[in-house]
Design an enzyme around this catalytic site. Structure first.
Site, PDB file in Angstrom:
ATOM      1  N   TYR A 176       3.203   1.301  24.960  1.00 42.76           N
ATOM      2  CA  TYR A 176       2.222   2.332  25.328  1.00 42.76           C
ATOM      3  C   TYR A 176       1.947   3.271  24.153  1.00 42.76           C
ATOM      4  CZ  TYR A 176       0.094   5.899  28.406  1.00 42.76           C
ATOM      5  OH  TYR A 176      -0.756   6.799  29.012  1.00 42.76           O
ATOM      6  N   LYS A 180      -1.677   3.791  22.458  1.00 44.86           N
ATOM      7  CA  LYS A 180      -2.322   5.104  22.502  1.00 44.86           C
ATOM      8  C   LYS A 180      -2.490   5.707  21.109  1.00 44.86           C
ATOM      9  CE  LYS A 180      -3.251   5.508  26.847  1.00 44.86           C
ATOM     10  NZ  LYS A 180      -4.678   5.324  27.233  1.00 44.86           N
TER      11      LYS A 180
END
Length: 287
Positions: A176, A180
């Site tokens: 993640y 991101k």
């Protein structure tokens, strides 16, 4: 006097945007059936936008559309997996067929698939990159003809949703955090390539927001990806009350409405000269 000047500024806003900050503009929001996406859809509609509510769960997306219409707004539900090969053409085609143009894309759809780095399988890494980086890239690319318009005078922008995990990394989120972080570079590239067409591109990096992704994992919320159920949430639940004060100066997590308000700012004319920026919406955490 300062009070007179404030009244004057307030008057400018009221007179300039009396029908709403986004009056007559068309916005596509992915992951818009719940959480931050739902709040953004309702808020955009309240400000006069025609909203394309896109979500993996089309029935829930339609519920949001019904809410918007009940309040006097205009919206369209488009179901689909943002990671699917045909998704960009599907959502853009439906938008152009009904509204004839696109002013804003908010790439909000996503989920977490947390593992410690040394136990993260390839598929858990790949799917997070696919949904959080490849999908926004493909949607933006497909929308190019409706943004790269010579002589464009309308308010047009892209907002990609990032996270403080992408800025600082986070334990258990190698996939993640990488995704991101990558989306910030994508946003800055869009800013530089599409700026000459009057298109702005910004990222919003959320800290702790009260959604199903930050709720107690024990609550049992899941999402189905490629036929596999992925558990959502954080073991033990999120930060709230006194426990949050140590890491969040405001002492609490954000509501979805508060998070959505920051997205509204970035797409609105109030941010007309803001592009290539990453807006941290964290309650002061991480400074």
């Amino acid at each position: 006097m300062a009070s007179d000047r404030l009244s004057q500024v307030s008057g400018h806003l009221t007179n300039s945007y009396g029908r709403g900050l986004l009056a007559g503009e068309v916005a596509i929001i992915t992951g818009a059936a719940q959480g931050i996406g739902r709040s953004a859809a309702l808020l955009f509609a309240k400000e006069g936008a025609k909203v394309v509510v896109s979500d993996l769960d089309e029935k829930k997306a339609q519920v949001v559309v019904d809410e918007i219409k009940a309040a006097g707004g205009d919206a369209l539900a488009v179901g689909g997996d943002v990671g699917a090969d045909d998704f960009p053409e599907k959502v853009i085609g439906a938008t152009i067929k009904k509204y004839g143009k696109i002013n804003h894309i908010v790439n909000n759809a996503g989920f977490t698939y947390d593992r410690m780095l040394h136990t993260t399988p390839d598929d858990a890494f790949d799917v997070i990159l696919k949904i959080h980086v490849r999908a926004p890239f493909r949607l933006i690319r497909a929308a190019a003809p409706y943004f790269r318009i010579k002589g464009n005078t309308e308010n047009r922008s892209i907002v990609n949703v990032s996270s403080t995990s992408g800025l600082h990394g986070n334990v258990g989120q190698a996939n993640y955090a990488a995704a991101k972080s990558a989306v910030i570079g994508l946003t800055k590239t869009v800013c530089k390539e599409w700026g000459p067409f009057g298109v702005r591109a910004n990222t919003v990096a959320f800290g702790f927001v009260q959604t199903r992704l930050t709720a107690a994992k024990e609550a049992g919320a899941t999402i189905e990806i490629n036929g596999q159920k992925v558990a959502l949430g954080i073991p033990g639940g999120g930060k709230s009350g006194p426990a949050a004060a140590a890491t969040i100066p405001l002492g609490r997590g954000a509501t979805p409405d508060e998070a959505a308000a920051s997205v509204l700012f970035l797409v609105s004319p109030l941010a007309a000269y803001v592009s290539g920026h990453t807006l941290e919406v964290t309650g002061g955490a991480g400074i």
